[in-house]
Design an enzyme around this catalytic site. Structure first.
Site: not given
Ligand SMILES: Cc1cc2nc3c(=O)[nH]c(=O)nc-3n(C[C@H](O)[C@H](O)[C@H](O)COP(=O)(O)OP(=O)(O)OC[C@H]3O[C@@H](n4cnc5c(N)ncnc54)[C@H](O)[C@@H]3O)c2cc1C
Ligand code: HEM
Length: 399
Positions: A275, A391, A136, A94
Site C-alpha cells: 500500500g 487493492f 464513463e 452493458y
Molecule cells: C486500484 C488498485 C491499485 C493497485 N495497486 C497495486 C500496486 O501498486 N502494487 C501491487 O503489487 N498491487 C496492486 N494492486 C493489486 C493488483 O491489481 C493485483 O490484484 C495483485 O498484483 C495480485 O494479482 P495477481 O494476478 O498476482 O493475483 P491473482 O491471480 O489475481 O490472485 C489474487 C489473490 O487471490 C488468491 N486466489 C486465487 N485463486 C484463489 C482461490 N481459488 N481460492 C482462494 N484464493 C485464491 C491468490 O492467492 C491471490 O492472493 C492494486 C489493485 C487495485 C484495484
Molecule cells: C450496471 C452495470 C454494472 C455494475 C453495477 C457493475 C459493477 C461493478 C463493480 C461493483 C465492480 C467492482 C469495482 C471495484 O473494483 O471496486 C465492477 C468491476 C468490473 N466490471 Fe462492472 N458493473 C456493471 C457493468 C459492467 C459491464 C457492462 C462490464 C463489461 C463486460 C463490466 C466489467 C467489469 C470488470 C471487467 C470489472 C473489474 C473486475 C475485477 O477487477 O475483478 N461491468 N463492476
C-alpha cells in the site's frame, strides 16, 4: 421507473441481503459460459477468490436500497466507472451483462421472479446502465482532450526493473510508440494487461503509479503474490516478476479517484505493505510542489519486505516538513532503533497526526483500512478528510 416497480425492487432487498452472492456467482458462471471472450476482460483471480462476486452483490444491493434516489451513490458509481474505463468497457457491453443478469434473476429466483419483478429489474438495470454509460463517456472524453492520453490499450516497453524489497519490483514503462504520455494525479492507477500462460488468456490488473509524474515513463511497483497453504500464487504479479527489460505490456491510461488534493493542508499518509505505492507518489509530488507538512506511518512485516525505505529516510533527513513512523511486526530482524514493534497503532503517534485541517490517505489490505479509518474517526477526524484505496474490488464502504 414507476412507483410499483420501485416497490418490487425494494421487496427483493431481503433476498439480495441473504443470497446476493448466490445470484452474482451464478451470473458470472453463466456469462463466461455464453461469452467466454469476456474472461480476458475480467480479473480471473478475483473470480477464483470470490472478491468480484462480493463487490457486484454489494453494488446491486446498494442500488436496490437507494432506488428512490440513486444519485447518493454517485461517488461509488464514479469509482466503478473509473475501473470500467481503465478496462476499456464500452457502452455496448452493458446489453450483454444486462442480458445475463436478468436471465440469472429469473433462473435463480424461479417462481419468485414474476414477470412484473423481471420487468422492474430490467427497467432498473437499464436506468443504472444509462447512468454508468454517461459517467464513463465523460471519462473517455476527458482522455481524448488530455495531451498524451489515449483510450483502450497502448503498448509500453519495460525499460528498467528495480528490486525494491524481497518481494516488490518496480517496472519503468516507456510508451513503445515513443510519443507523449498523459499526466496523472498522485494516487491514481494504471491497468496493465499481460498474457498469463496458465490460463492461456490475456489478463488485466491495476497498479498504482508509484512515483511523481515523469514525462517519459510510468513507474509501477508490484508485489509478487506467493502461494500460501490455501491460495495459489498470483497470476499477473508472478508473470510480471518473470519479465525482463525490453519486454512489453499493454497499459491503459491513468485512472482512479483516490488522489492527492491540491490544497495547502497537512498530509497524513498511512500505508500497510505494498500500500506504500500510491502514497509514495503523493509524497514525491508534495516534495516537488507544496512541501506541505507530512506525516507518514508505514507498517510491514520486517525490514526485508520494506520497499522504498532508503528513499523515504533520505527525504526525511533532508527536509523539515516530513516525519515518519515505522511499525514492524517481526522486530527481531531489525537492528535499527526507532522502529515500533507490532502492527500500525495510531494511538502511538496520535499527537503527530492530529494536525489542523489535515487530509488522511490510507492504503493497505481491507482490514487495515477499516481499523485505521475507525481510529481516525474515533479521534474526531472528519470523515470527509479521510480517503482510502483498496487493492481489489471494493469490499469496504466507509465514507
Ligand atoms: C486500484 C488498485 C491499485 C493497485 N495497486 C497495486 C500496486 O501498486 N502494487 C501491487 O503489487 N498491487 C496492486 N494492486 C493489486 C493488483 O491489481 C493485483 O490484484 C495483485 O498484483 C495480485 O494479482 P495477481 O494476478 O498476482 O493475483 P491473482 O491471480 O489475481 O490472485 C489474487 C489473490 O487471490 C488468491 N486466489 C486465487 N485463486 C484463489 C482461490 N481459488 N481460492 C482462494 N484464493 C485464491 C491468490 O492467492 C491471490 O492472493 C492494486 C489493485 C487495485 C484495484
Ligand atoms: C450496471 C452495470 C454494472 C455494475 C453495477 C457493475 C459493477 C461493478 C463493480 C461493483 C465492480 C467492482 C469495482 C471495484 O473494483 O471496486 C465492477 C468491476 C468490473 N466490471 Fe462492472 N458493473 C456493471 C457493468 C459492467 C459491464 C457492462 C462490464 C463489461 C463486460 C463490466 C466489467 C467489469 C470488470 C471487467 C470489472 C473489474 C473486475 C475485477 O477487477 O475483478 N461491468 N463492476
Amino acid at each position: 421507473m414507476n412507483n410499483n416497480q420501485k416497490a418490487l425492487i425494494k421487496a427483493t432487498i431481503p433476498i439480495l441481503q441473504s443470497s446476493g452472492e448466490v445470484l452474482t456467482d451464478y451470473f458470472y458462471k453463466r456469462m463466461f459460459e455464453y461469452n467466454p471472450e469476456l474472461k480476458s476482460v475480467f480479473n480471473m483471480g478475483n473470480q477464483a477468490n470470490g472478491k468480484q462476486k462480493h463487490a457486484l452483490a454489494g453494488a446491486i444491493l446498494a442500488y436496490a436500497e437507494h432506488i428512490d434516489n440513486p444519485s447518493v451513490l454517485i461517488n461509488v458509481l464514479k469509482g466503478i466507472g473509473n475501473k470500467h474505463v481503465s478496462l476499456n468497457i464500452q457502452a455496448e457491453d452493458y446489453a450483454i451483462v444486462g442480458g445475463h443478469l436478468i436471465a440469472s434473476i429469473q433462473e435463480v429466483l424461479g417462481d419468485v421472479a414474476t414477470p412484473e419483478l423481471v420487468d422492474a429489474w430490467t427497467v432498473a438495470y437499464n436506468e443504472l446502465a444509462e447512468i454508468m454509460i454517461g459517467i464513463e463517456a465523460e471519462f473517455y472524453l476527458k482522455n481524448t482532450e488530455k495531451t498524451g492520453a489515449w483510450n483502450g490499450w497502448r503498448n509500453f516497453t519495460i525499460k528498467e526493473i528495480v528490486s525494491e524489497s524481497d518481494e516488490i519490483k518496480s517496472f519503468y514503462l516507456y510508451p513503445t510508440d515513443g510519443k507523449e504520455i498523459a499526466t496523472y494525479i498522485a494516487g491514481q492507477y494504471l491497468s496493465v494487461q499481460v498474457f498469463v500462460e496458465q490460463l492461456g488468456l490475456l489478463q488485466p490488473r491495476q497498479y498504482s503509479l508509484s512515483s511523481a509524474f515523469h514525462p517519459n515513463y510510468y513507474r509501477i511497483s508490484v508485489k509478487k503474490e506467493t502461494a500460501l497453504e490455501t491460495q495459489p500464487e498470483g497470476m499477473v504479479s508472478n508473470t510480471l516478476h518473470q519479465m525482463k527489460e525490453d519486454d512489453t505490456v499493454n497499459v491503459s491510461a491513468p485512472a482512479g479517484n483516490f488522489s492527492l488534493q491540491s490544497i495547502d493542508a497537512p498530509i497524513v499518509l498511512i500505508s500497510g505493505g505494498v500500500g506504500v505505492t500510491p502514497l509514495l507518489s503523493m509524497l514525491e509530488t508534495n516534495q516537488k510542489a507544496n512541501k506541505n507538512k507530512t506525516v507518514w506511518i508505514h507498517g510491514c512485516r520486517n525490514s526485508s519486505v520494506h520497499a522504498f525505505k532508503e528513499v523515504i529516510d533520505t527525504m526525511e533527513e533532508e527536509s523539515d516538513w516530513l516525519e515518519t513512523f515505522l511499525f514492524n511486526e517481526d522486530i527481531e530482524q531489525n537492528v535499527e532503533s526507532g522502529v515500533i514493534e507490532g502492527r500500525v497503532d495510531l494511538k502511538k503517534c496520535k499527537e503527530a497526526i492530529l494536525l489542523e485541517n489535515a487530509r488522511y490517505y490510507l492504503c493497505g489490505p481491507a482490514p487495515f483500512i477499516k481499523a485505521h479509518y475507525e481510529s481516525l474517526v474515533g479521534f474526531n477526524v472528519d470523515k470527509s478528510n479521510i480517503f482510502y484505496e483498496e487493492f481489489g474490488p471494493q469490499s469496504v464502504s466507509l465514507n
